[in-house]
Design a protein around this motif. Structure first.
Motif, PDB file in Angstrom:
ATOM      1  N   PHE A 203       0.847  -1.192   0.000  1.00 37.98           N
ATOM      2  CA  PHE A 203       0.000   0.000   0.000  1.00 37.98           C
ATOM      3  C   PHE A 203       0.883   1.242   0.000  1.00 37.98           C
ATOM      4  CE2 PHE A 203      -2.537   3.317   2.033  1.00 37.98           C
ATOM      5  CZ  PHE A 203      -3.748   3.198   1.381  1.00 37.98           C
ATOM      6  N   ARG A 204       0.541   2.209  -0.838  1.00 44.19           N
ATOM      7  CA  ARG A 204       1.278   3.474  -0.878  1.00 44.19           C
ATOM      8  C   ARG A 204       0.730   4.382   0.219  1.00 44.19           C
ATOM      9  NH1 ARG A 204       3.914   6.331  -5.163  1.00 44.19           N
ATOM     10  NH2 ARG A 204       5.155   7.987  -4.178  1.00 44.19           N
ATOM     11  N   ALA A 205       1.425   4.391   1.345  1.00 47.68           N
ATOM     12  CA  ALA A 205       0.944   5.139   2.502  1.00 47.68           C
ATOM     13  C   ALA A 205       1.000   6.644   2.265  1.00 47.68           C
ATOM     14  CB  ALA A 205       1.767   4.774   3.739  1.00 47.68           C
ATOM     15  N   LEU A 209       6.521   6.472   1.239  1.00 49.97           N
ATOM     16  CA  LEU A 209       6.480   5.147   1.874  1.00 49.97           C
ATOM     17  C   LEU A 209       5.505   4.189   1.190  1.00 49.97           C
ATOM     18  CD1 LEU A 209       7.298   3.344   4.340  1.00 49.97           C
ATOM     19  CD2 LEU A 209       5.367   4.375   5.555  1.00 49.97           C
ATOM     20  N   ILE A 210       5.998   2.973   0.937  1.00 46.99           N
ATOM     21  CA  ILE A 210       5.175   1.842   0.494  1.00 46.99           C
ATOM     22  C   ILE A 210       5.272   0.763   1.564  1.00 46.99           C
ATOM     23  CG2 ILE A 210       4.862   0.023  -1.223  1.00 46.99           C
ATOM     24  CD1 ILE A 210       6.109   1.878  -3.298  1.00 46.99           C
ATOM     25  N   LEU A 211       4.132   0.300   2.058  1.00 47.63           N
ATOM     26  CA  LEU A 211       4.089  -0.664   3.164  1.00 47.63           C
ATOM     27  C   LEU A 211       3.688  -2.056   2.706  1.00 47.63           C
ATOM     28  CD1 LEU A 211       2.127   1.324   5.895  1.00 47.63           C
ATOM     29  CD2 LEU A 211       4.518   0.611   6.053  1.00 47.63           C
ATOM     30  N   HIS A 212       4.320  -3.069   3.295  1.00 47.64           N
ATOM     31  CA  HIS A 212       3.810  -4.435   3.185  1.00 47.64           C
ATOM     32  C   HIS A 212       2.760  -4.628   4.274  1.00 47.64           C
ATOM     33  CE1 HIS A 212       3.611  -8.823   3.399  1.00 47.64           C
ATOM     34  NE2 HIS A 212       4.175  -8.859   2.209  1.00 47.64           N
ATOM     35  N   SER A 237      10.659   8.151  11.363  1.00 51.70           N
ATOM     36  CA  SER A 237       9.704   9.219  11.083  1.00 51.70           C
ATOM     37  C   SER A 237       8.263   8.757  11.332  1.00 51.70           C
ATOM     38  CB  SER A 237       9.843   9.686   9.626  1.00 51.70           C
ATOM     39  OG  SER A 237       9.649   8.598   8.749  1.00 51.70           O
ATOM     40  N   GLU A 238       7.374   9.724  11.630  1.00 51.36           N
ATOM     41  CA  GLU A 238       5.962   9.417  11.841  1.00 51.36           C
ATOM     42  C   GLU A 238       5.316   8.950  10.542  1.00 51.36           C
ATOM     43  OE1 GLU A 238       3.973  12.843  13.442  1.00 51.36           O
ATOM     44  OE2 GLU A 238       4.176  12.093  15.489  1.00 51.36           O
ATOM     45  N   ILE A 239       4.393   8.014  10.659  1.00 52.31           N
ATOM     46  CA  ILE A 239       3.642   7.535   9.498  1.00 52.31           C
ATOM     47  C   ILE A 239       2.179   7.928   9.687  1.00 52.31           C
ATOM     48  CG2 ILE A 239       3.052   5.576   8.059  1.00 52.31           C
ATOM     49  CD1 ILE A 239       5.422   4.099   9.323  1.00 52.31           C
ATOM     50  N   ILE A 240       1.742   8.895   8.908  1.00 50.82           N
ATOM     51  CA  ILE A 240       0.364   9.383   8.998  1.00 50.82           C
ATOM     52  C   ILE A 240      -0.350   9.086   7.687  1.00 50.82           C
ATOM     53  CG2 ILE A 240      -1.123  11.364   9.435  1.00 50.82           C
ATOM     54  CD1 ILE A 240       0.698  10.669  11.785  1.00 50.82           C
ATOM     55  N   LEU A 248      -9.475   3.731   2.359  1.00 48.32           N
ATOM     56  CA  LEU A 248      -8.837   2.765   1.470  1.00 48.32           C
ATOM     57  C   LEU A 248      -7.836   1.906   2.233  1.00 48.32           C
ATOM     58  CD1 LEU A 248      -8.149   4.999  -1.673  1.00 48.32           C
ATOM     59  CD2 LEU A 248      -9.897   3.229  -1.438  1.00 48.32           C
ATOM     60  N   PHE A 249      -7.086   2.549   3.125  1.00 47.54           N
ATOM     61  CA  PHE A 249      -6.096   1.837   3.921  1.00 47.54           C
ATOM     62  C   PHE A 249      -6.767   0.790   4.808  1.00 47.54           C
ATOM     63  CE2 PHE A 249      -3.884   1.517   8.030  1.00 47.54           C
ATOM     64  CZ  PHE A 249      -2.699   0.922   7.614  1.00 47.54           C
TER      65      PHE A 249
END
Length: 255
Positions: A203-205, A209-212, A237-240, A248-249
């Protein structure tokens, strides 16, 4: 009714069981299996269930391998994220299916369809034309990358996509981070990478950032409809996730 669930994501299996029991409180889930081999062994040893809820992609392959190894005499409702065109093969064989993320109303429709069919349903093989179904899926699904070649000092290593925790940009450098915390530089941009990664798993956060899916360890509500993430391995770093992307997430994470 005795139901067998074949699903390799624990959260998805739990949610499916909850929806099934909401539909029928007397319904009994016999087991939740996660792989082709585990399912084949279970079906060889146990009486046939009244219904099998079966995910298409499971731990060790596609579920259709089950039908190639053993005769399945129970009705099957597939759960899948494959596109509608590929699913036409299922319709030809009167196999019902639910698109992920599964909606309760759709589950009810499938269960009611099963009820209508049960009066004439005989415990015989489903007559699956496995080759035709596999061919339809293979022709219509995108060929996503299964591994990356990365530089590790003077060596080149092969990293499987299931080993990736996330890919992020730091000071204009794109870094692949494994679930063990190892970091490797990548030449491709995140825009290019997201096109070749399986959207069920990645997912393109945000722009950096791209997350598994397995890297997400915690989700916290944040201001104005956003969510804040904790990932593993830790990221400094923070992930918001923006308020626009949050629905969608959540749907992606709950597939």
């Amino acid at each position: 009714m005795n139901v067998l669930i074949i699903e390799d994501e624990n959260l998805a299996a739990e949610k499916l069981e909850q929806m099934l029991k909401k539909y029928d409180s007397k319904l009994h889930v016999l087991a939740n299996l996660t792989s082709v081999q585990e399912t084949v062994d279970w079906l060889r040893e146990k009486p046939s269930p009244d219904l099998i809820m079966m995910d298409i992609r499971i731990d060790d392959g596609l579920c259709f391998e089950i039908f190639q190894q053993i005769e399945v005499s129970s009705p099957v409702i597939f759960t899948t994220a494959y596109d509608q065109y590929a699913i036409k093969a299922f319709e030809v064989h009167s196999i019902d299916y639910l698109l992920k993320p599964i909606q309760y109303e759709k589950l009810v429709q499938s269960m009611e369809k099963l009820k209508r069919l049960q009066s004439g349903f005989q415990r015989e093989p489903n007559g699956l034309n496995v080759d035709q179904i596999l061919s339809a899926i293979q022709e219509n699904q995108t060929a996503y990358k299964s591994r990356f070649l990365v530089k590790a000092g003077t060596k080149i290593k092969s990293i499987k996509t299931e080993q990736i925790a996330y890919i992020y940009t730091e000071r204009k450098l794109n870094l692949l981070v494994t679930n063990k915390g190892d970091k490797y530089p990548l030449d491709q941009s995140l825009d290019d990478l997201i096109q070749v990664l399986d959207p069920q798993l990645f997912f393109r956060a945000n722009r950096q950032l791209i997350l598994h899916i397995d890297a997400v360890s915690e989700i916290h509500p944040y201001f104005k409809g956003r969510v804040k993430l904790q990932v593993s391995p830790d990221l400094d770093s923070e992930i918001i996730i923006s308020s626009e992307k949050t629905p969608l997430f959540k749907a992606w994470l709950d597939q």
